[in-house]
Structure formats: structure tokens, C-alpha cells
Design a protein around this motif. Sequence first.
Motif, mmCIF file in Angstrom:
data_model
loop_
_atom_site.group_PDB
_atom_site.id
_atom_site.type_symbol
_atom_site.label_atom_id
_atom_site.label_comp_id
_atom_site.label_asym_id
_atom_site.label_seq_id
_atom_site.Cartn_x
_atom_site.Cartn_y
_atom_site.Cartn_z
ATOM 1 N N LEU A 41 0.847 -1.210 0.000
ATOM 2 C CA LEU A 41 0.000 0.000 0.000
ATOM 3 C C LEU A 41 0.870 1.243 0.000
ATOM 4 O O LEU A 41 0.818 2.064 0.915
ATOM 5 C CB LEU A 41 -0.936 -0.038 1.205
ATOM 6 C CG LEU A 41 -1.909 -1.236 1.202
ATOM 7 C CD1 LEU A 41 -2.578 -1.400 2.570
ATOM 8 C CD2 LEU A 41 -2.957 -1.073 0.105
ATOM 9 N N GLY B 169 0.024 1.094 -4.978
ATOM 10 C CA GLY B 169 -1.095 0.359 -4.377
ATOM 11 C C GLY B 169 -2.139 1.325 -3.832
ATOM 12 O O GLY B 169 -3.347 1.132 -4.017
ATOM 13 N N ARG C 207 3.334 -4.813 4.687
ATOM 14 C CA ARG C 207 4.102 -5.311 5.842
ATOM 15 C C ARG C 207 4.301 -4.226 6.891
ATOM 16 O O ARG C 207 4.624 -4.522 8.038
ATOM 17 C CB ARG C 207 5.430 -5.904 5.384
ATOM 18 C CG ARG C 207 6.381 -4.902 4.837
ATOM 19 C CD ARG C 207 7.694 -5.549 4.479
ATOM 20 N NE ARG C 207 8.575 -4.517 3.988
ATOM 21 C CZ ARG C 207 9.768 -4.728 3.498
ATOM 22 N NH1 ARG C 207 10.221 -5.944 3.407
ATOM 23 N NH2 ARG C 207 10.513 -3.736 3.084
ATOM 24 N N GLU C 208 4.070 -2.969 6.511
ATOM 25 C CA GLU C 208 4.121 -1.860 7.482
ATOM 26 C C GLU C 208 2.701 -1.577 7.947
ATOM 27 O O GLU C 208 1.863 -1.126 7.147
ATOM 28 C CB GLU C 208 4.687 -0.584 6.845
ATOM 29 C CG GLU C 208 6.038 -0.726 6.178
ATOM 30 C CD GLU C 208 7.178 -0.867 7.181
ATOM 31 O OE1 GLU C 208 6.968 -0.543 8.369
ATOM 32 O OE2 GLU C 208 8.257 -1.318 6.767
ATOM 33 N N VAL D 47 4.227 -4.267 -4.734
ATOM 34 C CA VAL D 47 5.423 -4.216 -3.874
ATOM 35 C C VAL D 47 6.646 -4.053 -4.776
ATOM 36 O O VAL D 47 6.541 -4.227 -5.994
ATOM 37 C CB VAL D 47 5.540 -5.510 -3.025
ATOM 38 C CG1 VAL D 47 4.364 -5.637 -2.079
ATOM 39 C CG2 VAL D 47 5.648 -6.753 -3.915
ATOM 40 N N ALA E 192 7.483 8.167 -2.651
ATOM 41 C CA ALA E 192 7.082 6.798 -2.318
ATOM 42 C C ALA E 192 6.138 6.834 -1.118
ATOM 43 O O ALA E 192 6.047 7.831 -0.410
ATOM 44 C CB ALA E 192 8.308 5.951 -1.993
ATOM 45 N N ASP F 184 12.873 6.103 -4.675
ATOM 46 C CA ASP F 184 13.126 5.152 -3.593
ATOM 47 C C ASP F 184 14.274 4.183 -3.943
ATOM 48 O O ASP F 184 14.205 3.472 -4.947
ATOM 49 C CB ASP F 184 11.841 4.349 -3.325
ATOM 50 C CG ASP F 184 12.015 3.429 -2.139
ATOM 51 O OD1 ASP F 184 12.186 3.951 -1.029
ATOM 52 O OD2 ASP F 184 12.009 2.197 -2.336
ATOM 53 N N MET G 111 13.287 0.350 -4.408
ATOM 54 C CA MET G 111 12.546 0.115 -5.657
ATOM 55 C C MET G 111 13.497 0.107 -6.852
ATOM 56 O O MET G 111 13.459 -0.780 -7.694
ATOM 57 C CB MET G 111 11.490 1.208 -5.815
ATOM 58 C CG MET G 111 10.809 1.186 -7.155
ATOM 59 S SD MET G 111 9.585 2.499 -7.254
ATOM 60 C CE MET G 111 9.922 3.124 -8.893
HETATM 61 N N1 LIG Z 1 6.966 4.733 -8.003
HETATM 62 C C1 LIG Z 1 6.612 4.759 -9.282
HETATM 63 O O1 LIG Z 1 6.616 5.833 -9.897
HETATM 64 C C2 LIG Z 1 6.188 3.496 -9.973
HETATM 65 C C3 LIG Z 1 6.394 2.256 -9.390
HETATM 66 N N2 LIG Z 1 6.033 1.118 -10.053
HETATM 67 C C4 LIG Z 1 6.255 -0.201 -9.463
HETATM 68 O O2 LIG Z 1 5.199 -0.427 -8.531
HETATM 69 C C5 LIG Z 1 5.678 -1.159 -7.408
HETATM 70 C C6 LIG Z 1 5.386 -0.378 -6.145
HETATM 71 O O3 LIG Z 1 6.048 0.857 -6.207
HETATM 72 P P1 LIG Z 1 5.641 2.079 -5.254
HETATM 73 O O4 LIG Z 1 4.207 1.996 -4.891
HETATM 74 O O5 LIG Z 1 6.169 3.298 -5.883
HETATM 75 O O6 LIG Z 1 6.520 1.756 -3.965
HETATM 76 P P2 LIG Z 1 6.286 2.250 -2.474
HETATM 77 O O7 LIG Z 1 7.590 2.127 -1.797
HETATM 78 O O8 LIG Z 1 5.570 3.546 -2.435
HETATM 79 O O9 LIG Z 1 5.292 1.126 -1.909
HETATM 80 C C7 LIG Z 1 5.646 -0.216 -1.768
HETATM 81 C C8 LIG Z 1 4.918 -0.777 -0.555
HETATM 82 O O10 LIG Z 1 5.142 -2.180 -0.507
HETATM 83 C C9 LIG Z 1 5.332 -2.554 0.845
HETATM 84 N N3 LIG Z 1 6.059 -3.813 0.871
HETATM 85 C C10 LIG Z 1 7.345 -4.046 0.534
HETATM 86 N N4 LIG Z 1 7.624 -5.360 0.627
HETATM 87 C C11 LIG Z 1 6.486 -5.965 1.024
HETATM 88 C C12 LIG Z 1 6.140 -7.307 1.296
HETATM 89 N N5 LIG Z 1 7.028 -8.301 1.178
HETATM 90 N N6 LIG Z 1 4.875 -7.578 1.688
HETATM 91 C C13 LIG Z 1 3.966 -6.571 1.821
HETATM 92 N N7 LIG Z 1 4.244 -5.283 1.575
HETATM 93 C C14 LIG Z 1 5.490 -4.984 1.185
HETATM 94 C C15 LIG Z 1 6.094 -1.388 1.459
HETATM 95 O O11 LIG Z 1 5.950 -1.360 2.865
HETATM 96 C C16 LIG Z 1 5.431 -0.203 0.760
HETATM 97 O O12 LIG Z 1 4.346 0.308 1.514
HETATM 98 C C17 LIG Z 1 7.167 -1.415 -7.661
HETATM 99 O O13 LIG Z 1 7.311 -2.723 -8.157
HETATM 100 C C18 LIG Z 1 7.554 -0.389 -8.704
HETATM 101 O O14 LIG Z 1 8.590 -0.874 -9.535
HETATM 102 C C19 LIG Z 1 5.405 1.167 -11.275
HETATM 103 C C20 LIG Z 1 5.153 2.367 -11.884
HETATM 104 C C21 LIG Z 1 5.550 3.632 -11.273
#
Ligand SMILES: NC(=O)C1=CN([C@@H]2O[C@H](COP(=O)(O)OP(=O)(O)OC[C@H]3O[C@@H](n4cnc5c(N)ncnc54)[C@H](O)[C@@H]3O)[C@@H](O)[C@H]2O)C=CC1
Length: 391
Positions: free
Chosen positions: A36, A40, A61-62, A96, A154, A254, A257
Motif C-alpha cells: 500500500l 497500491g 508489511r508496514e 510491492v 514513495a 526510492d 525500488m
Molecule cells: N513509483 C513509481 O513511480 C512506480 C512504481 N512502479 C512499481 O510499482 C511497485 C510499487 O512501487 P511504489 O508503490 O512506488 O513503492 P512504495 O515504496 O511507495 O510502496 C511499496 C509498498 O510495498 C510494501 N512492501 C514491501 N515489501 C512488502 C512485502 N514483502 N509484503 C507486503 N508489503 C510490502 C512497502 O511497505 C510499501 O508500503 C514497484 O514494483 C515499482 O517498480 C510502477 C510504476 C511507477
Amino acid sequence: MQLVPGPVPVAPPPAKEINSNKRAGPLVERVAIIGLGLMGGSLGLALLQGGLAREVAGYDREVEAIQAAMQLGAINHQATCPEEAVAGAEVVILAVPVGALSQVAGAIAPALAPGTIVTDTGSVKGAVVRELESILQPRAFYVGGHPMAGSERAGIKAADRYLLENAVYVLTPTPATDAGALQRLEELFQVMGSRVMTLDPEEHDLVVAGISHLPHLLAVSLMQTAGILSREHPLALMLAAGGFRDTTRIAAGDPVMWRDIFLHNRQAILTLLKCWRRQVEALEGMIVRGDGEDLEAALQQARSLRAQVPVRQKGLLPALHELVVTVPDQPGVIGGMASVLGNAGINIIDIEILRVREGEGGSIRLGFTTAAAASKALEILQSKGINARVL
Ligand SMILES: NC(=O)C1=CN([C@@H]2O[C@H](COP(=O)(O)OP(=O)(O)OC[C@H]3O[C@@H](n4cnc5c(N)ncnc54)[C@H](O)[C@@H]3O)[C@@H](O)[C@H]2O)C=CC1
Ligand SMILES: O=C(O)C(=O)Cc1ccc(O)cc1
């Protein structure tokens, strides 16, 4: 992997009407989101607030992220483990970091009802799709996904209901993909306001290596270079102007990531890095030789290519229709302009303050989806005595 130009891709379809009042009910009863953060949380907000899903169960996980997601309205059911989140869900979204996707998929796999549709938002697809297909299929229907919008911020606090509206959403089916699952996800994301296109996972990885992963690596290396410079010349970062800020904004992303992205898209990134190194060496040679003619030609070529990049848009969308408005330095000017246009049923979809000087006023860029809307806005603003012109 070759860097040979392929056929010109078909433009993604326009975003669909997202006014939920026009639909009989939600498209999906229950969606589960694992992770989330920015993506998410933004997906949860769009699905719940847009009335596309009746229930969005979330797990992170947080525990603070789960609580914040509930407070923001990005989920309406908080789960205490990934298995609980996915129980009874028709669609599961894994948001994630790329390096955590396999572990999360392994954890939820036994809890998925047969036929559950699972997708992810990971920025890398080839290796991820291979791993997730082998973990999740045939019990569930897995389709890889990558929303082409985001930011350097993030976490759930950066989540935005409209992040994916009008953005390109790439889905990466393979021969093992269930056609019905692909179609349902296409519909869900289109109704959410995104523009869905399908790409082969490997092609996706090569393309995003060039337009997203390599630029990130270079932004990081520029920051490192400026860091070294500033050790001896502490003024360096203070002198940094707009150009430096523009080219390094994404270096604020981040680290976890981006570490995962670089390690999972190694081959394509190394291919593009090699290509980039050749360009830099050629430019270096021109400077060493003092070859102004070749240097100018290279700069001219880059300038023309840059002009072809659709600017001020989300992802791969066509450029906006824009006006520049010059406004006096007075409180309430922007609000007044927005209500004049709003009263005439014209929607401003992008706004940017280009420059402003105290006492002198400033220039504001307004974006509209159609030429007709921009031209009507121009007419209305001019009729109110506001200085406006087409950009
Ligand atoms: N940030 C961006 O601009 C974009 C990101 N993405 C992709 O989307 C995915 C998510 O990115 P964001 O939302 O930006 O990252 P974020 O860091 O904002 O959110 C990731 C969330 O996943 C949680 N998390 C991490 N490991 C976990 C686990 N094992 N179980 C449960 N929760 C867990 C974290 O606590 C965090 O709240 C990544 O794979 C990234 O490559 C895709 C398009 C754009
Ligand atoms: O911040 C920006 O401009 C981005 O480009 C965000 C982004 C980061 C990672 C992705 O996989 C897709 C988009």
C-alpha cells in the motif's frame, strides 16, 4: 537483444468515461492490494472512490501503511496477512518492489480461489512474468502489468486517486495468459481512466530500459558527480539551476525500488548503457578535437528528437491543447479564471505557473483535452479582458 527499430506501435486507446453514475454497479466485488505505497494506494483510491470495486482489501508489511490507507479511503478492509487479503478476491494487485513480488506471490498462491485474476505493477516484466506465471498458474490467472505513471515520491502519503487517469497502463500477456482475464483487466483499467496497451514482456523491458531505467541511472550518476564536485566547491549545489534540477529529479526516487529494477532488468539496461556510452564517447571525441561542426550537428539532432517527445503529458499520450494566460499579481486571480471556465463547462486538465514576479504578475499555462475546449477557453478568457494566447 537488438536495437533495431520495429513497427510503429498502435497508439493506446483513449481513456474511457469514468463517471461511475453511468454504470449499474461496481465492476468488481472484491479487489485485494498487497503493498500500500504510492502505486497500491493510488490504485485503491481510484477503484474505491471511483466506485469500480465494492470492497478493496489491503495488506502491507508496514502496519502504519495499512492504517493510513484505511484513513485515506484507499482500502475499506484491512487484512492482517496477505492470505487474508486475497481470500474471496476476484482481482489481486501486487504493488510491492520488484524484488519482493515472487515471495508475495508464493505466500498468496495457496489462498487464491481457483480462477482469481492476479496482476502486479512492477516496473520490470520479463523475469517477473516468468516467475509469477510459474508460481501462480494454472490455479490463478496471472497477467503482468506496469502503469506508466508515478513519481519520485514513495509511500501511501503520496498516493493520488488520479495518478493513473489518462496514463498508459501496459499489460504484458504471453501465450500462457488467459484471454478472459486479460480482457477483464483491460476493462477495469480503462474504466479507471487509464489507456491500456499490451506489449510483449521482453519488448517492454527493452523500451522502459531506454526511457525510464537508463535515465534514472544517469540521474544518479549526475548527482554523484555533483557530490564529488561539491566536496571541493561547496557552492556547486547552491548554483544548480533548473536544468540540473530537471535532469536529476528522479534521483530522489526510492533506493529499494530502483535497486530491484536495475537488478531484474540487467540485460536490457546493459544493452542501453552500451548504446549510451557510444553516444557519450562520440560527443567527447568532438570536444577533444574541437570539432564544432559535428558537435553542432549532434546538438541539432538531439534538439529535433527532443521536440518529438510528447511533453507535459502522462506517459505516451498525445500533447495537450494549451493556452498561456498572463495574469496580474493579485490574490484570487487563478480561482477567478478557473470558475469562469468551469461555469462554461470547460475542464482544465493541467495547470502550471510558468513564471511569476512579485508586483509584476505572471504567466500560467492551462491544458485542455481538445482543441475545441482550448479555443472556447481562449474566447471566454479574452471576452473577460484576460490576456490569453495559444501556446
Ligand atoms: N513509483 C513509481 O513511480 C512506480 C512504481 N512502479 C512499481 O510499482 C511497485 C510499487 O512501487 P511504489 O508503490 O512506488 O513503492 P512504495 O515504496 O511507495 O510502496 C511499496 C509498498 O510495498 C510494501 N512492501 C514491501 N515489501 C512488502 C512485502 N514483502 N509484503 C507486503 N508489503 C510490502 C512497502 O511497505 C510499501 O508500503 C514497484 O514494483 C515499482 O517498480 C510502477 C510504476 C511507477
Ligand atoms: O517520476 C517519474 O517521472 C517517473 O517516470 C515515475 C516512474 C517510475 C517508475 C516507473 O516504472 C514508471 C514511472
